[in-house]
Motif scaffolding. Sequence first.
Motif, PDB file in Angstrom:
ATOM      1  N   VAL A   1       3.213  19.516  34.956  1.00 48.22           N
ATOM      2  CA  VAL A   1       3.696  18.403  35.771  1.00 48.22           C
ATOM      3  C   VAL A   1       3.049  18.465  37.158  1.00 48.22           C
ATOM      4  O   VAL A   1       2.554  17.456  37.681  1.00 48.22           O
ATOM      5  CB  VAL A   1       5.231  18.423  35.880  1.00 48.22           C
TER       6      VAL A   1
ATOM      7  N   ALA B   1       2.054  12.143  27.241  1.00 42.05           N
ATOM      8  CA  ALA B   1       3.214  11.967  28.122  1.00 42.05           C
ATOM      9  C   ALA B   1       4.517  12.072  27.335  1.00 42.05           C
ATOM     10  O   ALA B   1       5.492  12.694  27.794  1.00 42.05           O
ATOM     11  CB  ALA B   1       3.121  10.619  28.834  1.00 42.05           C
ATOM     12  N   ALA B   2       4.557  11.466  26.144  1.00 44.44           N
ATOM     13  CA  ALA B   2       5.759  11.529  25.317  1.00 44.44           C
ATOM     14  C   ALA B   2       6.053  12.952  24.878  1.00 44.44           C
ATOM     15  O   ALA B   2       7.211  13.398  24.901  1.00 44.44           O
ATOM     16  CB  ALA B   2       5.591  10.621  24.091  1.00 44.44           C
TER      17      ALA B   2
ATOM     18  N   LEU C   1       7.451  14.947  27.763  1.00 41.61           N
ATOM     19  CA  LEU C   1       8.844  14.563  28.031  1.00 41.61           C
ATOM     20  C   LEU C   1       9.795  15.192  27.022  1.00 41.61           C
ATOM     21  O   LEU C   1      10.848  15.728  27.389  1.00 41.61           O
ATOM     22  CB  LEU C   1       8.967  13.039  28.000  1.00 41.61           C
TER      23      LEU C   1
ATOM     24  N   THR D   1      12.645  18.083  27.687  1.00 39.91           N
ATOM     25  CA  THR D   1      14.026  17.925  27.223  1.00 39.91           C
ATOM     26  C   THR D   1      14.444  19.118  26.376  1.00 39.91           C
ATOM     27  O   THR D   1      15.557  19.647  26.520  1.00 39.91           O
ATOM     28  CB  THR D   1      14.162  16.631  26.397  1.00 39.91           C
TER      29      THR D   1
END
Length: 225
Positions: A53, A100-101, A104, A108
């Motif tokens: 990130v 990006a997915a 993410l 999580t």
Amino acid sequence: MTEKVRVWDVPVRLFHWSLLGLFTFSWWSGENHEMEWHRQSGLLIVALLLFRVFWGLAGSRTARFAQFVKGPGEVLAYARKASDEHATDGHNPLGGWSVAALLLVLLTLVTAGLFSVDVDGLESGPLAGFLSFDGGRAAAEIHEIAFKAALTLIGLHVCAIGYYQFLVGRDLIGPMITGRRDLEAGETIESVRWSPLRALIGLVVILALVWAISKGFQFASAGDV
């Protein structure tokens, strides 16, 4: 001899292969109930993801989110003629969103793991103390759902690589190992540049944060023992 251009910096490549190895190890350790190894591996994944990130904001040209996370119009335009497009400077518009997915979902996954508690209350993440038992169990369920979602996205990622590698004839694996790809006729792309000092500073700050997370942000002084 074909001229080559550097498209991936060292931190991105180390992140990619380290994440693959640690995710596989975390899967194995979780399935075999080696929970101490699972926790340590998970913390390393937290460090990797936080660094990615950071590097997506402060890294080299192709590492930055702004370079590969495109709008819907560009993604659809690329998808219509993906097999005819020339090699891209870093991730293509479609691949950028898949990356990006995946980031993410993995964020999580590991965040939920930090707060998770098992059904017996014997095994827990380092931040589980900030939640009730029911909250810890909810985090464990999210952890499991995110793991399955991550496996799905990884499977799609592998299929996409196989498509480009064997059907389109565009090598994506080699550049992620060496950092370089062949320049196509007429291309004038400059090799990516990166700052080792910036990477080191980011890594040190992130490792300090992950160490604090591993302690549950509980720091007992010598006089408290």
